[in-house]
Design a protein around this motif. Sequence first.
Motif, short mmCIF file in Angstrom:
data_model
loop_
_atom_site.label_atom_id
_atom_site.label_comp_id
_atom_site.label_asym_id
_atom_site.label_seq_id
_atom_site.Cartn_x
_atom_site.Cartn_y
_atom_site.Cartn_z
N LYS A 119 44.91 40.45 42.65
CA LYS A 119 44.51 41.35 41.58
C LYS A 119 45.01 42.83 41.78
O LYS A 119 45.20 43.48 40.83
N SER A 120 44.86 43.35 42.73
CA SER A 120 45.38 44.60 43.06
C SER A 120 46.76 44.69 42.74
O SER A 120 47.00 45.99 42.45
N GLY A 172 48.05 43.60 40.30
CA GLY A 172 48.15 43.49 38.62
C GLY A 172 48.65 41.91 38.41
O GLY A 172 49.24 41.81 37.30
N ILE A 173 48.49 41.08 39.21
CA ILE A 173 49.05 39.79 38.77
C ILE A 173 48.08 38.87 38.15
O ILE A 173 48.58 37.94 37.34
N ILE A 174 46.87 39.02 38.62
CA ILE A 174 45.77 37.88 38.03
C ILE A 174 44.64 38.80 37.43
O ILE A 174 44.51 40.07 37.99
N VAL A 175 43.91 38.25 36.74
CA VAL A 175 42.55 38.71 36.42
C VAL A 175 41.51 37.89 36.50
O VAL A 175 41.85 36.78 36.55
N GLY A 176 40.30 38.23 36.65
CA GLY A 176 39.24 37.42 36.68
C GLY A 176 38.19 37.58 35.74
O GLY A 176 37.67 38.87 35.48
N ASP A 177 37.70 36.71 35.00
CA ASP A 177 36.45 36.60 33.79
C ASP A 177 35.44 35.91 34.40
O ASP A 177 35.60 34.83 34.46
N ARG A 178 34.34 36.66 34.24
CA ARG A 178 33.11 36.03 34.68
C ARG A 178 32.58 34.93 33.43
O ARG A 178 32.58 35.55 32.38
N LYS A 179 32.33 33.89 33.90
CA LYS A 179 31.84 33.02 32.81
C LYS A 179 30.66 32.54 33.67
O LYS A 179 30.67 31.42 34.34
N GLY A 180 29.48 32.73 33.00
CA GLY A 180 28.14 32.66 33.99
C GLY A 180 28.23 32.91 35.57
O GLY A 180 28.46 34.12 35.89
N LEU A 181 27.84 32.14 36.23
CA LEU A 181 27.98 32.30 37.90
C LEU A 181 29.51 32.24 38.32
O LEU A 181 29.66 32.81 39.58
N GLU A 182 30.48 31.69 37.53
CA GLU A 182 31.53 31.56 38.14
C GLU A 182 32.46 32.77 37.54
O GLU A 182 32.31 33.23 36.51
#
Length: 98
Positions: A62-63, A65-75
């Motif tokens: 993430k640092s 700039g290769i991936i992103v994380g999208d919150r979907k509920g608890l995951e």
Amino acid sequence: MDITKQKELYEDYSEMLKALGHPIRLCIVRGLLQKSGCNVSHMQECLDIPQSTISQHLTKLKSAGIIVGDRKGLEIHYSVTNERVQKIVEVLFPVENV
């Protein structure tokens, strides 16, 4: 391109390649591209390593700039957003080997 911009470009590429330079991170990125993203639990099952280790590698990706994380509920669903990285992985692992 002037020398300053060239130097910045080399530094950006270098950081990106450093992030991909660890076998686990490369495996994570390849897996995310194959599955069009997934969560940490799925990665843990596939890699058979502790979740804390995966989280450390995800933080580096993430640092960089290769991936992103999208919150979907608890995951959190992670995916690759960097097109240059996608092209690099495609060169390293041709379609027939993906």
